[in-house]
Scaffold this active site. Sequence first.
Site, PDB file in Angstrom:
ATOM      1  CB  CYS A  61      -6.459  -0.119   5.010  1.00 17.69           C
ATOM      2  SG  CYS A  61      -4.786  -0.809   5.034  1.00 17.69           S
ATOM      3  CG  HIS A  80      -1.944  -1.044   1.235  1.00 12.38           C
ATOM      4  ND1 HIS A  80      -3.062  -0.964   2.027  1.00 12.38           N
ATOM      5  CD2 HIS A  80      -2.060  -2.206   0.544  1.00 12.38           C
ATOM      6  CE1 HIS A  80      -3.826  -2.023   1.838  1.00 12.38           C
ATOM      7  NE2 HIS A  80      -3.235  -2.806   0.935  1.00 12.38           N
ATOM      8  CB  CYS A 121      -1.961   1.761   6.061  1.00  9.61           C
ATOM      9  SG  CYS A 121      -1.588   0.946   4.488  1.00  9.61           S
ATOM     10  CD  GLU A 158      -1.915   4.571   3.170  1.00 14.76           C
ATOM     11  OE1 GLU A 158      -3.047   5.067   3.293  1.00 14.76           O
ATOM     12  OE2 GLU A 158      -1.691   3.610   2.392  1.00 14.76           O
TER      13      GLU A 158
END
Length: 156
Positions: A83, A53, A86, A55
């Site tokens: 999410c 992801h 993250c 992040e």
Amino acid sequence: MSRTKFMKRAIALSFEMMDKNAGGPFGAVIVRDGTIIAEGRNQVTSANDPTAHAEIMAIREAARVLGSFKLEGCEIYTSCEPCPMCLAAIYWARIERIFFANARSDAARIGFDDDHIYREVSLPLTEREIPTEQLLPIEGRAAFDAWDAKPDKIAY
């Protein structure tokens, strides 16, 4: 740079991998002392890595740049509310502030339903969708006991 400019950069990054059909529409930047020190783009599909992801990628880069797993004094600007994975990584990294553009409800509207994971985490183990059970807790505790007694451990 202003907070607005940092967020605009995160949003610009959200287009990069998406436009190449190499990841989802997510971007993130990590800022320290008013300077971007790391950027991340979603690379889940291009890296075949469900943890890639934006992040997470930005956190990995910031840790490399700073030479530390502790990102104290840093802020993260992300194109979407993080999410659960993250968010946990942000806490583990000790990032001090989170700014986001799209809410998780916006992500759900386009097929990224993080709310499902948020709900699962709050359920007792026996009620979660993925069966989860504890095995060999006594044997497993040996490593924890050794860590607890280790005089030269690097705490995190």
